[in-house]
Motif scaffolding. Structure first.
Motif, PDB file in Angstrom:
ATOM      1  N   PRO A  87       0.585  -1.123  -0.235  1.00  0.00           N
ATOM      2  CA  PRO A  87       0.236   0.266  -0.049  1.00  0.00           C
ATOM      3  C   PRO A  87       0.790   1.234   0.126  1.00  0.00           C
ATOM      4  O   PRO A  87       1.849   1.775   0.525  1.00  0.00           O
ATOM      5  CB  PRO A  87      -0.616  -0.062   1.430  1.00  0.00           C
ATOM      6  CG  PRO A  87      -0.542  -1.632   1.525  1.00  0.00           C
ATOM      7  CD  PRO A  87       1.017  -1.712   1.222  1.00  0.00           C
ATOM      8  N   ILE A  88       0.910   2.435  -0.620  1.00  0.00           N
ATOM      9  CA  ILE A  88       0.898   3.681  -0.578  1.00  0.00           C
ATOM     10  C   ILE A  88       0.548   4.311  -0.720  1.00  0.00           C
ATOM     11  O   ILE A  88      -0.962   4.032  -1.551  1.00  0.00           O
ATOM     12  CB  ILE A  88       2.041   3.557  -1.695  1.00  0.00           C
ATOM     13  CG1 ILE A  88       2.667   2.558  -2.059  1.00  0.00           C
ATOM     14  CG2 ILE A  88       2.344   4.955  -2.561  1.00  0.00           C
ATOM     15  CD1 ILE A  88       3.687   2.826  -3.798  1.00  0.00           C
ATOM     16  N   ASP A  89       0.727   6.088   0.086  1.00  0.00           N
ATOM     17  CA  ASP A  89      -0.021   6.542   0.730  1.00  0.00           C
ATOM     18  C   ASP A  89       0.327   7.476  -0.266  1.00  0.00           C
ATOM     19  O   ASP A  89      -0.542   9.094  -0.195  1.00  0.00           O
ATOM     20  CB  ASP A  89       0.317   6.813   2.162  1.00  0.00           C
ATOM     21  CG  ASP A  89      -0.087   6.201   3.194  1.00  0.00           C
ATOM     22  OD1 ASP A  89      -1.364   5.590   3.083  1.00  0.00           O
ATOM     23  OD2 ASP A  89       0.087   5.344   3.905  1.00  0.00           O
ATOM     24  N   GLY A  90       1.273   7.766  -1.232  1.00  0.00           N
ATOM     25  CA  GLY A  90       1.539   9.291  -1.550  1.00  0.00           C
ATOM     26  C   GLY A  90       3.330   8.589  -2.045  1.00  0.00           C
ATOM     27  O   GLY A  90       3.859   7.675  -2.014  1.00  0.00           O
ATOM     28  N   PHE A  91       3.402   9.569  -2.970  1.00  0.00           N
ATOM     29  CA  PHE A  91       4.953   9.904  -3.568  1.00  0.00           C
ATOM     30  C   PHE A  91       6.186  10.771  -3.981  1.00  0.00           C
ATOM     31  O   PHE A  91       5.419  11.811  -4.007  1.00  0.00           O
ATOM     32  CB  PHE A  91       4.862   9.209  -5.416  1.00  0.00           C
ATOM     33  CG  PHE A  91       3.947   7.941  -6.125  1.00  0.00           C
ATOM     34  CD1 PHE A  91       4.659   6.957  -6.352  1.00  0.00           C
ATOM     35  CD2 PHE A  91       2.532   7.773  -5.948  1.00  0.00           C
ATOM     36  CE1 PHE A  91       4.309   5.052  -6.613  1.00  0.00           C
ATOM     37  CE2 PHE A  91       2.178   6.992  -6.144  1.00  0.00           C
ATOM     38  CZ  PHE A  91       2.791   5.821  -6.641  1.00  0.00           C
ATOM     39  N   ILE A  92       7.249  11.302  -3.561  1.00  0.00           N
ATOM     40  CA  ILE A  92       7.994  12.079  -3.674  1.00  0.00           C
ATOM     41  C   ILE A  92       8.115  11.317  -5.436  1.00  0.00           C
ATOM     42  O   ILE A  92       9.099  11.110  -5.907  1.00  0.00           O
ATOM     43  CB  ILE A  92       9.101  11.027  -2.342  1.00  0.00           C
ATOM     44  CG1 ILE A  92       9.158  12.010  -1.411  1.00  0.00           C
ATOM     45  CG2 ILE A  92      10.124  12.850  -3.866  1.00  0.00           C
ATOM     46  CD1 ILE A  92       9.608  11.641  -0.619  1.00  0.00           C
ATOM     47  N   HIS A 147      -2.565  13.727 -13.697  1.00  0.00           N
ATOM     48  CA  HIS A 147      -3.809  12.672 -14.255  1.00  0.00           C
ATOM     49  C   HIS A 147      -4.047  11.423 -13.123  1.00  0.00           C
ATOM     50  O   HIS A 147      -4.493  11.128 -12.372  1.00  0.00           O
ATOM     51  CB  HIS A 147      -3.864  11.763 -15.407  1.00  0.00           C
ATOM     52  CG  HIS A 147      -4.248  11.084 -15.569  1.00  0.00           C
ATOM     53  ND1 HIS A 147      -5.956  10.980 -16.221  1.00  0.00           N
ATOM     54  CD2 HIS A 147      -4.006   9.619 -15.563  1.00  0.00           C
ATOM     55  CE1 HIS A 147      -6.291  10.097 -16.154  1.00  0.00           C
ATOM     56  NE2 HIS A 147      -4.820   8.895 -15.995  1.00  0.00           N
ATOM     57  N   PHE A 148      -3.320  10.497 -12.841  1.00  0.00           N
ATOM     58  CA  PHE A 148      -2.775   9.649 -11.455  1.00  0.00           C
ATOM     59  C   PHE A 148      -2.441  10.365 -10.432  1.00  0.00           C
ATOM     60  O   PHE A 148      -3.633   9.796  -9.240  1.00  0.00           O
ATOM     61  CB  PHE A 148      -1.992   9.149 -11.721  1.00  0.00           C
ATOM     62  CG  PHE A 148      -0.347   9.175 -11.063  1.00  0.00           C
ATOM     63  CD1 PHE A 148       0.296   9.349 -12.219  1.00  0.00           C
ATOM     64  CD2 PHE A 148      -0.109   9.113 -10.179  1.00  0.00           C
ATOM     65  CE1 PHE A 148       1.652  10.097 -12.049  1.00  0.00           C
ATOM     66  CE2 PHE A 148       0.964   9.312  -9.609  1.00  0.00           C
ATOM     67  CZ  PHE A 148       1.960  10.396  -9.977  1.00  0.00           C
ATOM     68  N   ALA A 149      -2.949  11.849  -9.685  1.00  0.00           N
ATOM     69  CA  ALA A 149      -3.089  12.077  -8.652  1.00  0.00           C
ATOM     70  C   ALA A 149      -4.173  12.215  -8.308  1.00  0.00           C
ATOM     71  O   ALA A 149      -4.640  12.070  -6.985  1.00  0.00           O
ATOM     72  CB  ALA A 149      -2.574  12.982  -8.133  1.00  0.00           C
ATOM     73  N   GLU A 150      -4.751  12.444  -9.354  1.00  0.00           N
ATOM     74  CA  GLU A 150      -6.379  12.796  -9.147  1.00  0.00           C
ATOM     75  C   GLU A 150      -7.799  11.642  -9.180  1.00  0.00           C
ATOM     76  O   GLU A 150      -8.213  11.547  -8.886  1.00  0.00           O
ATOM     77  CB  GLU A 150      -7.117  13.797 -10.306  1.00  0.00           C
ATOM     78  CG  GLU A 150      -6.630  15.333 -10.317  1.00  0.00           C
ATOM     79  CD  GLU A 150      -6.597  15.970 -11.337  1.00  0.00           C
ATOM     80  OE1 GLU A 150      -7.081  15.727 -12.510  1.00  0.00           O
ATOM     81  OE2 GLU A 150      -6.283  17.365 -12.174  1.00  0.00           O
ATOM     82  N   GLU A 151      -7.008  10.358 -10.228  1.00  0.00           N
ATOM     83  CA  GLU A 151      -7.633   8.951 -10.483  1.00  0.00           C
ATOM     84  C   GLU A 151      -7.537   8.348  -9.188  1.00  0.00           C
ATOM     85  O   GLU A 151      -8.411   7.747  -9.139  1.00  0.00           O
ATOM     86  CB  GLU A 151      -7.069   8.932 -11.831  1.00  0.00           C
ATOM     87  CG  GLU A 151      -7.742   7.638 -12.412  1.00  0.00           C
ATOM     88  CD  GLU A 151      -8.549   7.495 -13.341  1.00  0.00           C
ATOM     89  OE1 GLU A 151      -8.892   6.351 -14.018  1.00  0.00           O
ATOM     90  OE2 GLU A 151      -8.649   8.738 -13.837  1.00  0.00           O
ATOM     91  N   ARG A 171      -5.937   8.361  -6.353  1.00  0.00           N
ATOM     92  CA  ARG A 171      -6.110   9.985  -5.054  1.00  0.00           C
ATOM     93  C   ARG A 171      -4.928   9.544  -4.030  1.00  0.00           C
ATOM     94  O   ARG A 171      -4.389   9.310  -2.808  1.00  0.00           O
ATOM     95  CB  ARG A 171      -7.396   8.833  -4.387  1.00  0.00           C
ATOM     96  CG  ARG A 171      -8.594   9.352  -4.924  1.00  0.00           C
ATOM     97  CD  ARG A 171      -9.180  10.608  -5.497  1.00  0.00           C
ATOM     98  NE  ARG A 171      -9.265  11.818  -3.884  1.00  0.00           N
ATOM     99  CZ  ARG A 171      -8.917  13.050  -4.120  1.00  0.00           C
ATOM    100  NH1 ARG A 171      -8.461  13.785  -5.797  1.00  0.00           N
ATOM    101  NH2 ARG A 171      -8.801  14.047  -3.311  1.00  0.00           N
ATOM    102  N   LYS A 172      -3.772   9.599  -5.102  1.00  0.00           N
ATOM    103  CA  LYS A 172      -2.664   9.597  -4.353  1.00  0.00           C
ATOM    104  C   LYS A 172      -1.562  10.454  -4.236  1.00  0.00           C
ATOM    105  O   LYS A 172      -1.355  11.229  -5.269  1.00  0.00           O
ATOM    106  CB  LYS A 172      -1.335   8.408  -5.080  1.00  0.00           C
ATOM    107  CG  LYS A 172      -2.354   7.215  -4.853  1.00  0.00           C
ATOM    108  CD  LYS A 172      -2.254   6.340  -3.396  1.00  0.00           C
ATOM    109  CE  LYS A 172      -2.724   5.164  -3.632  1.00  0.00           C
ATOM    110  NZ  LYS A 172      -3.297   4.413  -2.097  1.00  0.00           N
TER     111      LYS A 172
END
Length: 387
Positions: A194-199, A215-219, A221-222
């Motif tokens: 599981p990943i909650d966010g990216f640097i 796009h993938f931040a919105e799509e 939710r990360k």
């Protein structure tokens, strides 16, 4: 701040670490993937993990271009040198990545292949000019950062009529890989975390800008925070990710404002678009086949495409069974989870690609002692590393 030592200030590092600890909710865990190998090395070199609370976990991602290169692609370059008599040029780290039959490019060189380390595609072009009777192939690897210079070399070779120069193109794309990690059934089958966010990567984002991550931040939710490679950059990015998670936001934020803009380098992007187009699919080490994640040379410049010139066909090759590089690149395992890490597999004798590159996770853990039971005072490590 203007000078590099200001981004390695131990007191500021402690303050940011204390803020992260204060804002991270103790009843939940935070798992953030640093996609780029440059961030992995900064985290290891400067002891960033020692400044984070236990519930904030950093996961290594597939952001090392040498590490994600599959064995079959290296085999193609070796065959060009040993079987077709070409001068094969590539970057230094690529020379040592293990391939089939206990070979690597540097071992193939020892067997008589004319394989040379270069610093740029322009160096390979210079070799082609100096050896007009020989075929010179530039084995081009890397993310969006190194792609524009390759595109420029191909365009210049076409204008110059440099007929003995070609490129074995293995350039790959960052956003496609991140999306694949988040949604691919193949990756889920192989195993991921599981990943909650990216640097977000620094140098890549200088070229492509911050907008492609929207796009993938919105799509998915990360949240994504693009960060520079200095320790304070990384720590500030972690704090920004913690805040987004706490507030239920999933946006692309730019910590690296001194170099990254939303649109990126438009001239570099235009150059890449002129010379390259998307491949329908490309194999990544650890991720398998990733759709539209790599580039190939356009028909207009087909004369400089080594795959077409030498009629090369790609054959997938399984990794060494003892090596855990694939799982490490997906974030499923840490380098220290590999049974051969630091014993059979070392930077001097790498079994897997993650131990080869200066951006590899295993090389970072080995070089900076993350696997040893030695306490490290992080802020002191930051200050001592300052030039």
């Amino acid at each position: 701040m203007k000078y590099i030592d200001e981004f390695r200030d131990g007191d500021l590092a402690r303050q940011i670490g204390a803020r992260i600890a204060a804002e991270a909710h103790p009843d939940r865990s935070y798992s953030f993937m640093e996609f780029c190998g440059g961030h992995t090395h900064a985290i290891s070199r400067y002891g960033v993990l020692e400044l984070l609370p236990p519930n904030v976990r950093m996961i290594h991602g597939p952001g090392c271009p040498v590490c994600v290169l599959p064995i079959g692609r290296i085999d193609l370059a070796i065959r060009l040198a040993l079987e077709r008599g070409a001068i094969v040029c590539t970057y230094g780290d690529t020379m040592r990545v293990p391939a089939s039959d206990s070979l690597s490019l540097i071992k193939a060189k020892a067997r008589g292949g004319d394989i040379r380390m270069v610093y740029s595609a322009a160096d390979a072009m210079a070799l082609a000019r100096a050896n007009p009777q020989r075929e010179v192939v530039f084995f081009a690897i890397g993310f969006e950062t190194t792609t524009p210079p390759t595109a420029l070399a191909i365009r210049d070779a076409a204008r110059e009529g440099l007929a003995n120069f070609s490129v074995l193109c293995c350039h790959v794309l960052t956003p496609s890989a991140i999306t694949h990690i988040l949604e691919s059934p193949e990756v889920r089958q192989l195993g991921t975390v599981p990943i909650d966010g990216f640097i977000g990567p620094a140098h890549v984002s200088i070229v492509i800008g911050s907008a492609p991550y929207d796009h993938f931040a919105e799509e998915y939710r990360k949240p994504v925070v693009i960060a520079g490679f200095e320790p304070l950059d990384v720590m500030q990015a972690i704090l920004m990710l913690v805040r987004q998670v706490n507030e239920g936001r999933a946006h692309v934020e730019n910590e690296f404002t001194r170099a990254v803009t939303p649109e990126g380098n438009l001239k570099a992007q235009a150059m890449v678009s002129e010379v390259f187009e998307l491949r329908p699919s490309f194999e990544w080490r650890g991720l398998g086949e990733v759709p539209y994640s790599a580039l190939k040379i356009r028909e207009t410049f087909a004369a400089f495409d080594a795959e077409r010139r030498f009629d090369l066909s790609y054959t997938p090759v399984a990794d060494n069974k003892a090596c855990e590089c694939g799982a490490i690149l997906r974030g499923v395992k840490k380098p220290t989870d590999c049974k051969i890490f630091g014993t059979v597999c070392t930077p001097e004798n790498p079994v897997g690609s993650c131990m080869v590159s200066s951006e590899g996770a295993c090389a970072a853990h080995y070089t900076y002692g993350r696997f040893r039971d030695i306490p490290i005072v992080a802020a002191t490590a930051i200050e001592e590393a300052t030039p």
